[in-house]
Write a protein that holds these residues in place. Sequence first.
Motif, PDB file in Angstrom:
ATOM      1  N   ILE A 100       5.680  -7.591   3.498  1.00 51.39           N
ATOM      2  CA  ILE A 100       6.502  -7.497   2.294  1.00 51.39           C
ATOM      3  C   ILE A 100       6.414  -6.057   1.828  1.00 51.39           C
ATOM      4  O   ILE A 100       5.319  -5.551   1.559  1.00 51.39           O
ATOM      5  CB  ILE A 100       6.011  -8.444   1.186  1.00 51.39           C
ATOM      6  N   VAL A 101       7.562  -5.386   1.784  1.00 49.44           N
ATOM      7  CA  VAL A 101       7.619  -3.999   1.329  1.00 49.44           C
ATOM      8  C   VAL A 101       8.258  -3.980  -0.047  1.00 49.44           C
ATOM      9  O   VAL A 101       9.322  -4.564  -0.254  1.00 49.44           O
ATOM     10  CB  VAL A 101       8.432  -3.114   2.296  1.00 49.44           C
ATOM     11  N   THR A 102       7.606  -3.324  -0.991  1.00 50.06           N
ATOM     12  CA  THR A 102       8.179  -3.110  -2.311  1.00 50.06           C
ATOM     13  C   THR A 102       8.667  -1.676  -2.337  1.00 50.06           C
ATOM     14  O   THR A 102       7.934  -0.762  -1.955  1.00 50.06           O
ATOM     15  CB  THR A 102       7.133  -3.337  -3.419  1.00 50.06           C
ATOM     16  N   GLY A 103       9.926  -1.488  -2.757  1.00 55.47           N
ATOM     17  CA  GLY A 103      10.477  -0.149  -2.784  1.00 55.47           C
ATOM     18  C   GLY A 103      11.918  -0.134  -3.244  1.00 55.47           C
ATOM     19  O   GLY A 103      12.456  -1.144  -3.693  1.00 55.47           O
ATOM     20  N   THR A 104      12.528   1.033  -3.115  1.00 55.96           N
ATOM     21  CA  THR A 104      13.917   1.206  -3.534  1.00 55.96           C
ATOM     22  C   THR A 104      14.736   1.760  -2.373  1.00 55.96           C
ATOM     23  O   THR A 104      14.252   2.596  -1.601  1.00 55.96           O
ATOM     24  CB  THR A 104      14.032   2.161  -4.743  1.00 55.96           C
ATOM     25  N   LEU A 105      15.977   1.281  -2.263  1.00 51.20           N
ATOM     26  CA  LEU A 105      16.871   1.761  -1.222  1.00 51.20           C
ATOM     27  C   LEU A 105      17.411   3.130  -1.607  1.00 51.20           C
ATOM     28  O   LEU A 105      17.730   3.377  -2.774  1.00 51.20           O
ATOM     29  CB  LEU A 105      18.019   0.780  -1.020  1.00 51.20           C
ATOM     30  N   GLU A 106      17.501   4.010  -0.611  1.00 59.23           N
ATOM     31  CA  GLU A 106      18.026   5.354  -0.813  1.00 59.23           C
ATOM     32  C   GLU A 106      19.163   5.594   0.173  1.00 59.23           C
ATOM     33  O   GLU A 106      19.368   4.811   1.104  1.00 59.23           O
ATOM     34  CB  GLU A 106      16.924   6.396  -0.586  1.00 59.23           C
ATOM     35  N   ALA A 107      19.869   6.691  -0.025  1.00 59.70           N
ATOM     36  CA  ALA A 107      20.958   7.054   0.872  1.00 59.70           C
ATOM     37  C   ALA A 107      20.422   7.242   2.288  1.00 59.70           C
ATOM     38  O   ALA A 107      19.247   7.541   2.489  1.00 59.70           O
ATOM     39  CB  ALA A 107      21.619   8.339   0.384  1.00 59.70           C
ATOM     40  N   GLY A 108      21.300   7.062   3.254  1.00 50.10           N
ATOM     41  CA  GLY A 108      20.898   7.277   4.643  1.00 50.10           C
ATOM     42  C   GLY A 108      20.089   6.142   5.221  1.00 50.10           C
ATOM     43  O   GLY A 108      19.324   6.341   6.157  1.00 50.10           O
ATOM     44  N   ASN A 109      20.223   4.951   4.660  1.00 47.49           N
ATOM     45  CA  ASN A 109      19.534   3.770   5.171  1.00 47.49           C
ATOM     46  C   ASN A 109      18.017   3.925   5.139  1.00 47.49           C
ATOM     47  O   ASN A 109      17.314   3.541   6.063  1.00 47.49           O
ATOM     48  CB  ASN A 109      20.007   3.437   6.582  1.00 47.49           C
ATOM     49  N   LYS A 110      17.516   4.528   4.057  1.00 47.04           N
ATOM     50  CA  LYS A 110      16.081   4.720   3.893  1.00 47.04           C
ATOM     51  C   LYS A 110      15.546   3.812   2.804  1.00 47.04           C
ATOM     52  O   LYS A 110      16.244   3.495   1.847  1.00 47.04           O
ATOM     53  CB  LYS A 110      15.781   6.181   3.550  1.00 47.04           C
ATOM     54  N   LEU A 111      14.305   3.417   2.965  1.00 44.21           N
ATOM     55  CA  LEU A 111      13.614   2.591   1.987  1.00 44.21           C
ATOM     56  C   LEU A 111      12.408   3.365   1.484  1.00 44.21           C
ATOM     57  O   LEU A 111      11.487   3.655   2.248  1.00 44.21           O
ATOM     58  CB  LEU A 111      13.183   1.267   2.627  1.00 44.21           C
ATOM     59  N   LYS A 112      12.465   3.769   0.212  1.00 44.62           N
ATOM     60  CA  LYS A 112      11.351   4.499  -0.398  1.00 44.62           C
ATOM     61  C   LYS A 112      10.259   3.489  -0.735  1.00 44.62           C
ATOM     62  O   LYS A 112      10.431   2.631  -1.585  1.00 44.62           O
ATOM     63  CB  LYS A 112      11.796   5.252  -1.648  1.00 44.62           C
ATOM     64  N   VAL A 113       9.141   3.598  -0.062  1.00 45.08           N
ATOM     65  CA  VAL A 113       8.069   2.612  -0.124  1.00 45.08           C
ATOM     66  C   VAL A 113       7.177   2.833  -1.351  1.00 45.08           C
ATOM     67  O   VAL A 113       6.702   3.943  -1.583  1.00 45.08           O
ATOM     68  CB  VAL A 113       7.203   2.656   1.150  1.00 45.08           C
ATOM     69  N   ALA A 137       2.456  -4.891   2.116  1.00 45.29           N
ATOM     70  CA  ALA A 137       1.410  -5.920   2.191  1.00 45.29           C
ATOM     71  C   ALA A 137       1.782  -6.934   3.256  1.00 45.29           C
ATOM     72  O   ALA A 137       2.961  -7.155   3.515  1.00 45.29           O
ATOM     73  CB  ALA A 137       1.263  -6.602   0.833  1.00 45.29           C
ATOM     74  N   PRO A 138       0.772  -7.558   3.884  1.00 45.64           N
ATOM     75  CA  PRO A 138       1.072  -8.590   4.869  1.00 45.64           C
ATOM     76  C   PRO A 138       1.789  -9.770   4.212  1.00 45.64           C
ATOM     77  O   PRO A 138       1.473 -10.131   3.076  1.00 45.64           O
ATOM     78  CB  PRO A 138      -0.292  -9.021   5.401  1.00 45.64           C
ATOM     79  N   ALA A 139       2.757 -10.330   4.919  1.00 46.64           N
ATOM     80  CA  ALA A 139       3.439 -11.537   4.434  1.00 46.64           C
ATOM     81  C   ALA A 139       2.592 -12.739   4.787  1.00 46.64           C
ATOM     82  O   ALA A 139       1.907 -12.763   5.806  1.00 46.64           O
ATOM     83  CB  ALA A 139       4.830 -11.637   5.053  1.00 46.64           C
ATOM     84  N   ARG A 140       2.652 -13.735   3.966  1.00 44.49           N
ATOM     85  CA  ARG A 140       1.866 -14.954   4.234  1.00 44.49           C
ATOM     86  C   ARG A 140       2.737 -16.028   4.793  1.00 44.49           C
ATOM     87  O   ARG A 140       3.858 -16.117   4.644  1.00 44.49           O
ATOM     88  CB  ARG A 140       1.220 -15.424   2.940  1.00 44.49           C
TER      89      ARG A 140
END
Length: 88
Positions: free
Chosen positions: A68-81, A85-88
Amino acid sequence: MLAAASVTLAAPPKTFTGVIHDNRCVGPNCATQCPITKGPKYTLQSGEDAWVLSDQKTPAHFTGKKVIVTGTLEAGNKLKVVSIAPAR
């Protein structure tokens, strides 16, 4: 005289669930089999969607695993992390 201030509101972080992969490879076992020396770019794959992660150190601990990644989407198909954390 009052000056008008421009305030830019950033989007709040969201959660994304998927599997950490190395974007140079294809296949479920690739992330753990690709040599680190080739400079991998870690991505989060969720269904048909994939994003390049801004944090390129932490994902190495989760290659090939569901997270599970918490973050925000940015331009250029990037995810600012913000966090991973491991998913259960």
